[in-house]
Design a protein around this motif. Sequence first.
Motif, PDB file in Angstrom:
ATOM      1  N   ALA A   1      -1.025   2.245   7.296  1.00 35.14           N
ATOM      2  CA  ALA A   1      -0.612   0.947   6.741  1.00 35.14           C
ATOM      3  C   ALA A   1       0.911   0.847   6.680  1.00 35.14           C
ATOM      4  O   ALA A   1       1.484  -0.211   6.946  1.00 35.14           O
ATOM      5  CB  ALA A   1      -1.213   0.762   5.350  1.00 35.14           C
ATOM      6  N   ARG A   2       1.569   1.968   6.344  1.00 40.14           N
ATOM      7  CA  ARG A   2       3.033   1.959   6.297  1.00 40.14           C
ATOM      8  C   ARG A   2       3.608   1.761   7.705  1.00 40.14           C
ATOM      9  O   ARG A   2       4.586   1.021   7.878  1.00 40.14           O
ATOM     10  CB  ARG A   2       3.552   3.277   5.717  1.00 40.14           C
ATOM     11  N   SER A   3       2.999   2.406   8.680  1.00 37.49           N
ATOM     12  CA  SER A   3       3.461   2.257  10.063  1.00 37.49           C
ATOM     13  C   SER A   3       3.311   0.811  10.535  1.00 37.49           C
ATOM     14  O   SER A   3       4.214   0.249  11.171  1.00 37.49           O
ATOM     15  CB  SER A   3       2.666   3.203  10.973  1.00 37.49           C
TER      16      SER A   3
ATOM     17  N   TRP B   1      -2.348   1.846  -4.002  1.00 36.51           N
ATOM     18  CA  TRP B   1      -3.065   1.845  -5.272  1.00 36.51           C
ATOM     19  C   TRP B   1      -4.274   2.785  -5.204  1.00 36.51           C
ATOM     20  O   TRP B   1      -4.548   3.541  -6.146  1.00 36.51           O
ATOM     21  CB  TRP B   1      -3.523   0.429  -5.600  1.00 36.51           C
ATOM     22  N   LYS B   2      -4.970   2.748  -4.082  1.00 37.64           N
ATOM     23  CA  LYS B   2      -6.137   3.605  -3.893  1.00 37.64           C
ATOM     24  C   LYS B   2      -5.723   5.077  -3.909  1.00 37.64           C
ATOM     25  O   LYS B   2      -6.402   5.922  -4.520  1.00 37.64           O
ATOM     26  CB  LYS B   2      -6.815   3.251  -2.556  1.00 37.64           C
ATOM     27  N   LEU B   3      -4.610   5.400  -3.253  1.00 39.38           N
ATOM     28  CA  LEU B   3      -4.123   6.778  -3.224  1.00 39.38           C
ATOM     29  C   LEU B   3      -3.721   7.235  -4.624  1.00 39.38           C
ATOM     30  O   LEU B   3      -4.011   8.371  -5.033  1.00 39.38           O
ATOM     31  CB  LEU B   3      -2.935   6.894  -2.266  1.00 39.38           C
ATOM     32  N   SER B   4      -3.042   6.347  -5.352  1.00 38.67           N
ATOM     33  CA  SER B   4      -2.633   6.684  -6.724  1.00 38.67           C
ATOM     34  C   SER B   4      -3.849   6.978  -7.594  1.00 38.67           C
ATOM     35  O   SER B   4      -3.863   7.933  -8.384  1.00 38.67           O
ATOM     36  CB  SER B   4      -1.816   5.533  -7.311  1.00 38.67           C
TER      37      SER B   4
ATOM     38  N   ALA C   1       0.373  -6.528   1.675  1.00 39.79           N
ATOM     39  CA  ALA C   1      -0.806  -6.547   0.803  1.00 39.79           C
ATOM     40  C   ALA C   1      -1.725  -5.365   1.129  1.00 39.79           C
ATOM     41  O   ALA C   1      -2.242  -4.686   0.225  1.00 39.79           O
ATOM     42  CB  ALA C   1      -1.562  -7.862   0.957  1.00 39.79           C
ATOM     43  N   GLU C   2      -1.914  -5.104   2.418  1.00 36.34           N
ATOM     44  CA  GLU C   2      -2.758  -3.978   2.851  1.00 36.34           C
ATOM     45  C   GLU C   2      -2.153  -2.648   2.412  1.00 36.34           C
ATOM     46  O   GLU C   2      -2.852  -1.764   1.908  1.00 36.34           O
ATOM     47  CB  GLU C   2      -2.926  -4.017   4.371  1.00 36.34           C
ATOM     48  N   PHE C   3      -0.844  -2.512   2.588  1.00 33.08           N
ATOM     49  CA  PHE C   3      -0.159  -1.275   2.209  1.00 33.08           C
ATOM     50  C   PHE C   3      -0.240  -1.048   0.704  1.00 33.08           C
ATOM     51  O   PHE C   3      -0.522   0.072   0.245  1.00 33.08           O
ATOM     52  CB  PHE C   3       1.301  -1.338   2.655  1.00 33.08           C
TER      53      PHE C   3
END
Length: 375
Positions: free
Chosen positions: A326-328, A182-185, A175-177
């Motif tokens: 977040a991905r890590s 979405w924010k990056l997009s 959910a965090e990732f």
Amino acid sequence: MTSMQDKIRAQASKNAELLNTLRETDYAVSGYPQSTDYLNGLKSEISLAEGTLRKASQTVAFEYADHQKYRDSHVRRIAYKLSGKKDKFADQASKEEKEWLDAVQVELQSKRALEELNSKLDEAKRTNRELQEVAAVHEATQKELGALYKSIFDGPTPDVPGEDEKEHAVRAAEAEFNDKQWKLSTENQTRGALQDANKFLINARRNIEEALDAATMDAWGVGGSFADMQKHSSLSRAQGHISQVEMLMSQAQRMNPGVGSIGKLDIAEMRFMTDVVFDNIFSDLNAKDRIKESKVRLEQAKAKLEGELQKATQRIKAVQQEVNHARSVLDGRRNELQDVRAAAFDSITSGASAPAAAPAEAPPGYSAEPPKYTS
């Protein structure tokens, strides 16, 4: 025996096969990106080497022309001979020949360097393709293993200590990732709108320059009605580009309310009565002044827009770091969950193959020799 244990035993061999494939293909996970970077680096080097070779070939052609000029010039040869400077002609011809041969040597070295780079590129492409195939196998295997574990462990699993907690942690990390992605997009789309607005603003500034040139000609009495038409056409195109800028800025601000305003973007308009019907030096100068004011406003807007672009780029860099983190975290949580599930496989499958326990009391043993009887 629970249904989950039955499923684990049924999939034990498949689980072992998938884990073995992951171990065998692990090297491509980091190897493929490294290989791709190396390949791209070689392509850049080759591009530079090709430029060097082109310049070297041009130098060879130039030096050869000079060499030919001295070698085949009978007029110069006679002139030097008559002046008693025959040796000087020979020295100059020799110098031109040496410069040509030196240029040829440089060209040959450039060709060899380019050939070596192209050879390395071919090998790098082959290696990259192989690693890409292995990395694809690893990715597909990881997905298959994830699907296998999901089919067995998804939902409450009280028989596997810690599995439910790890599964919950994975969902929270996902959910965090997804939120960061979405924010990056959104930030990338915002910057895209700002970049497009910048292109239209550049076009508008160019049109304003054209209109100003036409207005200057008109004020000096050069160009006549043609200058008026050119001025009107340029201003009309500028207004069309400004409309696009305003639309794109509104779009960027809707996606990210933090995007600031770049100011009012009024463009000077042709006034029919003063600029056309009563066309004179005063109306021409007035039109020129209005266009100058428009130019100043566009330059101010351009400076503000460049500032917004810089801020957008900084936001993207910051959010990209958040996405990477977040991905890590997500990868770590998934690995922890997979480890717990793999351990459950090991525990249950090894328990099934364990030897049976010895009975509490062993039957009495027998002597190798029969009993002896006395008479």
